[in-house]
Design an enzyme around this catalytic site. Structure first.
Site, short mmCIF file in Angstrom:
data_model
loop_
_atom_site.label_atom_id
_atom_site.label_comp_id
_atom_site.label_asym_id
_atom_site.label_seq_id
_atom_site.Cartn_x
_atom_site.Cartn_y
_atom_site.Cartn_z
CB CYS A 196 -22.71 5.91 -14.91
SG CYS A 196 -21.58 7.28 -14.89
CD GLU A 204 -2.77 -0.70 -0.11
OE1 GLU A 204 -3.23 0.34 -0.74
OE2 GLU A 204 -3.41 -1.71 -0.74
#
Length: 349
Positions: free
Chosen positions: A208, A37
């Site tokens: 969307c 990460e």
């Protein structure tokens, strides 16, 4: 606005197309997830994978990382860029062994106190390693949210970021969090890209709002901060070569390549000549290379290199070395130096 099946659509897509076989996801080891990460901050997955594999091969456990010096960690980070991340890893591992008995914390509020870790990175670490229900909100996730909900008031302010955190906290599921988090990032990086999004194959296109509005206005562009004028900085550097050795100095308390080994840098040409005289350098021959352009985070650099082939070497001072281009010395090197070393190796072959 929130009541759409976005959560389930994202999880469903993961089962068919999500990236399930990333090297740091194999056994959900919190140490591996943490390292990945940090590497993934501002860097794409495909770029990170070879660096991650090399790093973990050398430092397979937190204990092996704790026993390493900052120079060695920077060496295995060399070429990945954004070296502050490597320094944060070094600072974090010191904290973990000195203050936390060598155990990586599993408490969100403890994790965000560690160097280089914010809410998104902490959420990613806990969701991917422990499947805890924590949301993530990086630039990729922001892009999906502003387009999906067509947030025409989008901007780069902290106030608007709070709005986005509220939305992502609502749509992040309590169960299957790690699948949802991985999937939304995959959809953003592979389909809902910054330029030329592949809306036709997007699993979210049925709901969307931006897609429904026929791309009238890409609201994602509102998130971008106004670009500042690129500052151009000019430097002169000296590349001293003796056989297969080059002279490098460790840069301390500098904005560029701090704690990394590099050629001597100067802001003025006259300082180059003064430095060469002070070292009483015996030249075999010298040459000038064409200027090298280099993009740094917030500015551009032009470097004018002077190459000097030497008859003999001098004793380096503290924080300086003669680097053997034909062997591996475990020190941190910026990408520019790595490229020049490769050229020198080819010449010597």
């Amino acid at each position: 606005m929130i009541k759409t099946p976005i959560t389930q659509l994202i999880i469903n897509w993961f089962h068919f197309y999500g990236r399930k076989y990333l090297p740091w996801k194999k056994n959900q080891n919190i140490y591996y997830i943490w390292i990945s990460e940090i590497m993934l901050q501002q860097t794409q997955v495909n770029t990170v994978i070879p660096f991650y594999k090399k790093f973990i091969t050398r430092f397979p456990s937190m204990k092996s990382l704790y026993q390493a010096s900052l120079d060695e960690i920077l060496h295995y980070w060399s070429g990945l860029g954004y070296y502050t991340r490597a320094k944060n890893i070094y600072r974090t591992i010191q904290i973990i062994f000195k203050n936390k008995k060598g155990i990586f914390p599993e408490n969100f509020f403890e994790i965000i106190q560690l160097p280089g870790i914010g809410k998104t990175t902490a959420g990613a670490i806990l969701s991917f390693s422990r499947n805890f229900s924590f949301s993530i909100l990086d630039s990729n996730v922001k892009r999906i949210l502003v387009r999906y909900y067509y947030l025409i008031n989008a901007n780069s302010s902290k106030k608007f970021e709070t709005i986005l955190w509220n939305i992502i906290n609502i749509i992040t599921p309590f169960h299957n969090t790690k699948q949802f988090n991985q999937s939304i990032m995959d959809i953003a990086s592979l389909i809902c890209t910054p330029k030329y999004p592949k809306c036709i194959i997007c699993p979210l296109n049925l709901y969307c709002l931006q897609y429904k509005k026929n791309h009238q206005k890409d609201v994602y562009l509102l998130l971008k901060k106004k670009k500042k004028k690129n500052i151009l900085k000019k430097y002169f550097c000296v590349i001293l070569i003796f056989k297969n050795y080059i002279f490098l100095e460790k840069r301390n308390q500098t904005k560029i390549w701090n704690n990394l080994f590099c050629f001597p840098f100067f802001k003025k040409k006259t300082l180059v000549y003064n430095w060469i005289k002070s070292k009483n350098i015996k030249k075999k021959r010298s040459e000038k290379l064409n200027k090298i352009k280099y993009k740094y985070t917030n500015f551009n650099i032009e470097i004018f290199p002077f190459i000097i082939h030497m008859k003999s070497i001098f004793e380096p001072e503290n924080n300086a070395i003669w680097f053997n281009c034909n062997s591996k010395q475990e020190i941190g090197l910026p990408q520019l130096v790595l490229k020049i070393i490769k050229k020198i190796r080819k010449i010597n072959e």
